[in-house]
Design an enzyme around this catalytic site. Sequence first.
Site, PDB file in Angstrom:
ATOM      1  N   ARG A   1    -110.045 -44.101  -7.371  1.00  0.00           N
ATOM      2  CA  ARG A   1    -110.150 -42.826  -8.081  1.00  0.00           C
ATOM      3  C   ARG A   1    -111.297 -41.997  -7.489  1.00  0.00           C
ATOM      4  O   ARG A   1    -112.456 -42.418  -7.524  1.00  0.00           O
ATOM      5  CB  ARG A   1    -110.393 -43.094  -9.555  1.00  0.00           C
ATOM      6  CG  ARG A   1    -110.359 -41.864 -10.451  1.00  0.00           C
ATOM      7  CD  ARG A   1    -110.648 -42.265 -11.897  1.00  0.00           C
ATOM      8  NE  ARG A   1    -110.664 -41.096 -12.775  1.00  0.00           N
ATOM      9  CZ  ARG A   1    -109.604 -40.659 -13.434  1.00  0.00           C
ATOM     10  NH1 ARG A   1    -108.449 -41.300 -13.317  1.00  0.00           N
ATOM     11  NH2 ARG A   1    -109.697 -39.596 -14.215  1.00  0.00           N
TER      12      ARG A   1
ATOM     13  N   GLN B   1    -100.135  -9.101 -13.328  1.00  0.00           N
ATOM     14  CA  GLN B   1     -99.941  -9.511 -14.718  1.00  0.00           C
ATOM     15  C   GLN B   1    -101.006  -8.896 -15.614  1.00  0.00           C
ATOM     16  O   GLN B   1    -102.201  -8.994 -15.334  1.00  0.00           O
ATOM     17  CB  GLN B   1    -100.003 -11.040 -14.827  1.00  0.00           C
ATOM     18  CG  GLN B   1     -98.995 -11.767 -13.962  1.00  0.00           C
ATOM     19  CD  GLN B   1     -97.557 -11.482 -14.367  1.00  0.00           C
ATOM     20  OE1 GLN B   1     -97.265 -11.320 -15.544  1.00  0.00           O
ATOM     21  NE2 GLN B   1     -96.669 -11.399 -13.400  1.00  0.00           N
TER      22      GLN B   1
ATOM     23  N   SER C   1     -89.178 -11.096 -14.975  1.00  0.00           N
ATOM     24  CA  SER C   1     -90.001 -10.108 -14.269  1.00  0.00           C
ATOM     25  C   SER C   1     -89.208  -9.470 -13.128  1.00  0.00           C
ATOM     26  O   SER C   1     -89.302  -8.266 -12.888  1.00  0.00           O
ATOM     27  CB  SER C   1     -91.267 -10.775 -13.724  1.00  0.00           C
ATOM     28  OG  SER C   1     -92.083 -11.238 -14.760  1.00  0.00           O
TER      29      SER C   1
ATOM     30  N   ASN D   1    -100.530  -6.674 -25.104  1.00  0.00           N
ATOM     31  CA  ASN D   1    -100.944  -5.970 -23.887  1.00  0.00           C
ATOM     32  C   ASN D   1    -101.947  -4.849 -24.140  1.00  0.00           C
ATOM     33  O   ASN D   1    -102.649  -4.440 -23.216  1.00  0.00           O
ATOM     34  CB  ASN D   1     -99.714  -5.415 -23.161  1.00  0.00           C
ATOM     35  CG  ASN D   1     -98.856  -6.517 -22.576  1.00  0.00           C
ATOM     36  OD1 ASN D   1     -99.350  -7.395 -21.888  1.00  0.00           O
ATOM     37  ND2 ASN D   1     -97.568  -6.485 -22.858  1.00  0.00           N
TER      38      ASN D   1
ATOM     39  N   ARG E   1     -88.839   1.418 -19.145  1.00  0.00           N
ATOM     40  CA  ARG E   1     -87.819   0.437 -18.811  1.00  0.00           C
ATOM     41  C   ARG E   1     -86.694   0.465 -19.838  1.00  0.00           C
ATOM     42  O   ARG E   1     -86.898   0.792 -21.008  1.00  0.00           O
ATOM     43  CB  ARG E   1     -88.428  -0.958 -18.706  1.00  0.00           C
ATOM     44  CG  ARG E   1     -89.033  -1.471 -19.962  1.00  0.00           C
ATOM     45  CD  ARG E   1     -90.058  -2.561 -19.718  1.00  0.00           C
ATOM     46  NE  ARG E   1     -89.481  -3.811 -19.285  1.00  0.00           N
ATOM     47  CZ  ARG E   1     -90.191  -4.907 -19.057  1.00  0.00           C
ATOM     48  NH1 ARG E   1     -91.517  -4.878 -19.207  1.00  0.00           N
ATOM     49  NH2 ARG E   1     -89.624  -6.009 -18.673  1.00  0.00           N
TER      50      ARG E   1
ATOM     51  N   ARG F   1     -94.092  -5.294 -21.751  1.00  0.00           N
ATOM     52  CA  ARG F   1     -93.085  -5.145 -22.795  1.00  0.00           C
ATOM     53  C   ARG F   1     -93.765  -5.104 -24.164  1.00  0.00           C
ATOM     54  O   ARG F   1     -94.795  -5.725 -24.374  1.00  0.00           O
ATOM     55  CB  ARG F   1     -92.114  -6.325 -22.706  1.00  0.00           C
ATOM     56  CG  ARG F   1     -90.864  -6.224 -23.528  1.00  0.00           C
ATOM     57  CD  ARG F   1     -89.873  -7.296 -23.076  1.00  0.00           C
ATOM     58  NE  ARG F   1     -90.402  -8.631 -23.338  1.00  0.00           N
ATOM     59  CZ  ARG F   1     -90.140  -9.333 -24.439  1.00  0.00           C
ATOM     60  NH1 ARG F   1     -89.387  -8.815 -25.378  1.00  0.00           N
ATOM     61  NH2 ARG F   1     -90.633 -10.548 -24.603  1.00  0.00           N
TER      62      ARG F   1
END
Length: 391
Positions: free
Chosen positions: A157, A99, A78, A18, A67, A8
């Site tokens: 631990r 992605q 998504s 992007n 889109r 987008r």
Amino acid sequence: MAALILARGGSKGIPLKNIKLLAGVPLIGWVLRAALDSGVFQSVWVSTDHDEIEKVAKQFGAQVHRRSSEVSKDSSTSLDAIVEFLRYHDEVDIVGNIQATSPCLHPRDLIRVAKMIREDGFDSVFSVVRRHQFRWSEIKKGVCEVTKPQNLNPAKRPRRQDWDGELYENGSFYFARRSLIDKGYLQGGKMAYYEMRAEHSVDIDVDIDWPIAEQRVLRFGYFGKEALKEVKLLVCTIDGCLTTGHIYVSEDGKEVLSYDVRDAVGIQLLQQRGVEVRLISERNCSPKTLSAMKLGCAAEVGVATKLPVVEKWRTELNLCWKEVAYLGNEESDVECLKKAGMSAVPADSCPAAQKATNYICKCNGGRGAIREFAEHIFLLMEKVNSAGKKA
């Protein structure tokens, strides 16, 4: 099976994230390269609402789904965008939603996941990474409670090497069959995870800032099918790369060129590391002017077609094209940019040159592009040398 990258235009954190350059490549270009080179997809798509993202996607060889505004909102998921894509593509039975923000993805990961879907019969497969992090319960402000361990016994631990850690989604990809998506799910049915290597699990969205991400990509990213080789020759265009392309002419007809001291240092550093640097120009530059620059580089000017000249130099030095780096900025450089093992263009180069290269500098021509490309070459050479030591 189709790869689908959702990109987008309205990123809130980093504008047009992007397609922002990461180590000289638009962010989305890293995953597109991996998806296309994997060879497992019948088609590779980018779903976007932005013209510039569409342009970059096509430059890398992807197809584009425009889109609708309905699935381009801040509140859109998504799944909304994937469902819309499938409405227009009846031929797609499996979607690999990759992605754009996972630039260290490698083709081999996608190949293995495709096998899990096609041959092993899984309905959905998603990527995870193993982390060794101890979790504690959160205490809300103003509440008088004590925190409690969630995944460890503080009295015992464990050391890191004695504990397997836990698996977390890393968001790199989600593969699912159409039949599952039609029911409103990306994860479900016969489900499996795919564990990625920690060094390949880079998510620009959440856990890393841009400079650190660039270092990770340069070290662990995927650079193409052919292995990198050590650069032995750099060929640089004079006008528009070494210089800004501006020519100053005096009253007596003499031309004056200017260059950036940073670029002269870049050339010197390359030469000190054993890289031959040569200059080339379509224009008949003055030999006296080039000599006055004192760069210590052989040059050939008045070259109508550059490829034969670079081919001649390559042969003289007994090099293969993978050992040649090329910095150009014009359409006349395209053939050489495509042939060279490493190539780059200044930020202000022409669109054809940008499309042909694998690194776009942040600096303009004559303003530090050579120095920047030299640093990029050095980083990649470290990658070559470390790979050689492992072998």
